[in-house]
Design an enzyme around this catalytic site. Structure first.
Site, PDB file in Angstrom:
ATOM      1  N   ASP A 112       1.158   6.711   3.177  1.00 35.80           N
ATOM      2  CA  ASP A 112       0.746   5.582   2.333  1.00 35.80           C
ATOM      3  C   ASP A 112       0.911   5.908   0.842  1.00 35.80           C
ATOM      4  O   ASP A 112       1.231   5.024   0.050  1.00 35.80           O
ATOM      5  CB  ASP A 112      -0.730   5.248   2.635  1.00 35.80           C
ATOM      6  CG  ASP A 112      -1.218   3.997   1.920  1.00 35.80           C
ATOM      7  OD1 ASP A 112      -0.523   2.969   2.009  1.00 35.80           O
ATOM      8  OD2 ASP A 112      -2.290   4.041   1.275  1.00 35.80           O
ATOM      9  N   HIS A 124       4.278   6.934  -3.916  1.00 38.86           N
ATOM     10  CA  HIS A 124       3.758   6.926  -5.288  1.00 38.86           C
ATOM     11  C   HIS A 124       3.704   8.321  -5.920  1.00 38.86           C
ATOM     12  O   HIS A 124       4.141   8.525  -7.049  1.00 38.86           O
ATOM     13  CB  HIS A 124       2.345   6.339  -5.327  1.00 38.86           C
ATOM     14  CG  HIS A 124       2.246   4.951  -4.774  1.00 38.86           C
ATOM     15  ND1 HIS A 124       3.235   4.011  -4.915  1.00 38.86           N
ATOM     16  CD2 HIS A 124       1.256   4.330  -4.081  1.00 38.86           C
ATOM     17  CE1 HIS A 124       2.854   2.872  -4.349  1.00 38.86           C
ATOM     18  NE2 HIS A 124       1.662   3.048  -3.817  1.00 38.86           N
TER      19      HIS A 124
HETATM   20  O1  LIG Z   1       0.312   1.257  -2.234  1.00 44.59           O
HETATM   21  C1  LIG Z   1      -0.875   1.471  -2.216  1.00 44.59           C
HETATM   22  O2  LIG Z   1      -1.520   1.622  -3.377  1.00 44.59           O
HETATM   23  C2  LIG Z   1      -2.917   1.401  -3.478  1.00 44.59           C
HETATM   24  C3  LIG Z   1      -3.357   2.037  -4.796  1.00 44.59           C
HETATM   25  O3  LIG Z   1      -2.718   1.360  -5.842  1.00 44.59           O
HETATM   26  P1  LIG Z   1      -3.399   1.278  -7.288  1.00 44.59           P
HETATM   27  O4  LIG Z   1      -2.413   0.530  -8.094  1.00 44.59           O
HETATM   28  O5  LIG Z   1      -4.704   0.563  -7.096  1.00 44.59           O
HETATM   29  O6  LIG Z   1      -3.605   2.683  -7.738  1.00 44.59           O
HETATM   30  C4  LIG Z   1      -3.663   2.008  -2.303  1.00 44.59           C
HETATM   31  O7  LIG Z   1      -5.018   1.605  -2.345  1.00 44.59           O
HETATM   32  C5  LIG Z   1      -3.054   1.525  -1.016  1.00 44.59           C
HETATM   33  O8  LIG Z   1      -3.677   2.176   0.081  1.00 44.59           O
HETATM   34  C6  LIG Z   1      -1.571   1.811  -0.968  1.00 44.59           C
HETATM   35  O9  LIG Z   1      -0.991   1.159   0.146  1.00 44.59           O
END
Ligand SMILES: O=C1O[C@H](COP(=O)(O)O)[C@@H](O)[C@H](O)[C@H]1O
Ligand SMILES: NC(=O)C1=CN([C@@H]2O[C@H](COP(=O)(O)OP(=O)(O)OC[C@H]3O[C@@H](n4cnc5c(N)ncnc54)[C@H](OP(=O)(O)O)[C@@H]3O)[C@@H](O)[C@H]2O)C=CC1
Length: 480
Positions: free
Chosen positions: A231, A236
């Site tokens: 995830d 990221h």
């Molecule tokens: O892609 C995702 O990102 C979110 C966190 O993103 P943010 O911009 O709030 O830092 C994460 O909560 C989620 O599990 C995931 O799929």
């Protein structure tokens, strides 16, 4: 103003569409960045009339958009663009109906945003092709994670690639749309100051942390199959690592930037065998308190198996085997239900070669993406008064203050506009996604082979106890 297009959102009733995509499109509309002929069509299986869907979208956008930015008149004009179409994206016949609904206009730009589970991506691409909806003006946006493993990502990429050439495929990673993430490139490549010290000779290690206070919310069914590695780390955190570590691209365009990122991903030292135990920490939250509120254990979350061994926390010691970074650990960590929400990158410099004043800390540069966007450099300074007593002080740049007159864009606003304009610089190329899986797959395999179950950590803590030893055994510590 952007080109006119049809934006089709598959998964239009889902969390991503209602929580992120429609509010971002509302803002783009409000700021007159959407062409007046641009239409938005949400698609999903549920039955909704156009009016009922608009009502649902309005409720979700109201909750998401800043109160001062939401007004009836703007909403009404935005809603005129918005329509709903009920269809099953796994059924070829439904694409025939869709084609009829859209009408035959081969010159019109069409953006297909797949805000659905990745298991539908291949079907959707094939059905679009069969229904002659994948013309040269059509683009496809794929949400992360693309697949579940290298093999499944390759299959998805091959199927998508058979229908859309690479320049029309936009693999989204919303972290790349965040202002501070782009600022990282500005910091590195528009300032002469950092380049000479941005290397193993001067940097001791790097920490990349994305900590969340949220649990899995209503996404248990997806998350329990994915876990934090798929995830967050696979996409990221590895993207952040690439931006910290890559060489300066020759130009700021899609191919140049992505060429540099992929070199970093390919240079990541594989973690397998015994290294999986030594260089990774896996955790899962148990019951605890977040902001004074009791929250339940992960395995009691909705749609989560009550014997689940899915990780909600991962820390990894990554290394990049190249000339610039050999020997510099990049510590990555991410987790849900942690003590605080913060996303940040810490560049820890080496200490001075000789302590003239009898001590002092090494400098560090902290790039904070969330909750506030700031860049701060910790320097040593003399404490006022007699003698040479040193104290760390911060040179602090708050980006929201520096650009206080400008509204901060949400990542999806920037990225949706880029898709409409056909700019893929901030999107992942096929080889990047596959190189990222190539590195993460053996870690996941190692956990399964050694039955490395996640270590429990109480909600509201900093993660499992074992997290500290990842750094402590090398005489380092996490910066909290
Ligand atoms: O892609 C995702 O990102 C979110 C966190 O993103 P943010 O911009 O709030 O830092 C994460 O909560 C989620 O599990 C995931 O799929
Ligand atoms: N939510 C988020 O914050 C983020 C999500 N993502 C990714 O985005 C994707 C979507 O996530 P999310 O919105 O949370 O998921 P949801 O489960 O909330 O939504 C899934 C959507 O797909 C629709 N759908 C499911 N099956 C079909 C089908 N056969 N035909 C047509 N529509 C279908 C559902 O509607 P219906 O049941 O009515 O058909 C629903 O609109 C996932 O890949 C996820 O990993 C990525 C980053 C962040």
């Amino acid at each position: 103003m952007s080109n006119s297009c049809d934006m089709l959102i598959f998964g239009g009733t889902g969390d991503l569409a209602l929580h992120k995509l429609l509010p971002a499109l509302y803002y783009l509309h409000r700021e007159a960045r959407l062409h007046r002929d641009t239409r938005i069509l949400a698609l999903a299986r549920s039955n909704h009339s156009r009016e009922a869907y608009q009502g649902l979208a309005e409720r979700r956008c109201r909750a998401q958009v800043a109160r001062a930015d939401f007004d009836e008149e703007t909403w009404r004009s935005f809603a005129e663009r918005l329509d709903y179409f009920s269809m099953d994206a796994s059924q070829s016949a439904d694409f025939g109906r869709l084609a009829k609904r859209l009408g035959n206009d081969p010159d019109r730009v069409r953006v297909y945003y797949l805000a659905t589970a990745p298991s539908l991506f291949e079907d959707i691409a094939s059905h679009l092709q069969v229904a002659s909806l994948a013309s040269a003006n059509a683009r496809i946006v794929l949400e992360k994670p693309i697949g579940h493993s290298l093999e499944s990502a390759q299959a998805i990429n091959a199927r998508i690639g058979a229908v859309f050439d690479e320049s029309r495929v936009f693999r989204i990673d919303h972290y790349l749309g965040k202002e501070t993430v782009q600022n990282l490139m500005a910091l590195r490549f528009a300032n002469a100051l950092f380049e000479p010290v941005w290397r193993a000779g001067h940097i001791d290690h790097v920490q990349i942390s994305v900590c969340e206070t949220l649990g899995v919310e209503n996404r248990g069914a997806y998350y329990d199959q994915a876990g934090a590695m798929r995830d967050m780390i696979q996409n990221h955190l590895l993207q952040l690592l690439c931006l910290v570590a890559m060489e300066a691209p020759v130009r700021f365009d899609a191919e140049s930037v992505r060429n540099e990122k992929v070199k970093i991903l390919e240079a990541l030292k594989p973690i397998c065998g015994q290294d999986v135990r030594d260089k990774t920490v896996r955790g899962q939250y148990t019951a605890g308190k977040i902001g004074g509120q009791e929250v339940s254990a992960y395995y009691f979350e909705k749609n989560v198996d009550n014997d689940s061994d899915t990780e909600t926390f991962v820390a990894v010691q990554a290394e990049i085997d190249n000339w610039r970074w050999a020997g510099v650990p990049f510590y990555l960590r991410t987790g849900k239900r942690l003590a605080r929400k913060t996303s940040e990158i810490l560049i820890q410099f080496k200490p001075v070669p000789h302590h003239l004043f009898g001590g002092g800390e090494a400098n560090h540069l902290l790039i904070r993406l969330q909750p506030e966007e700031r860049i701060s450099l910790q320097l040593m300074a003399k404490n006022p008064g007699k003698g040479m007593r040193l104290q760390p002080v911060e040179l602090d740049l708050n980006l929201a203050d520096a650009f206080h007159k400008q509204r901060r864009w949400d990542a999806y606003e920037r990225l949706l506009l880029d898709v409409i304009e056909g700019d893929s610089t901030l999107f992942m190329r096929r080889d990047e996604v596959e190189a990222a899986w190539q590195w993460t797959d053996p870690i996941i395999k190692g956990w399964n082979q050694h039955y490395q179950r996640p270590r429990p950590y109480p909600a509201g803590s900093n993660g499992p106890e074992q997290l500290q030893s990842l750094l402590e055994r090398h005489g380092r510590e996490w910066v909290e």
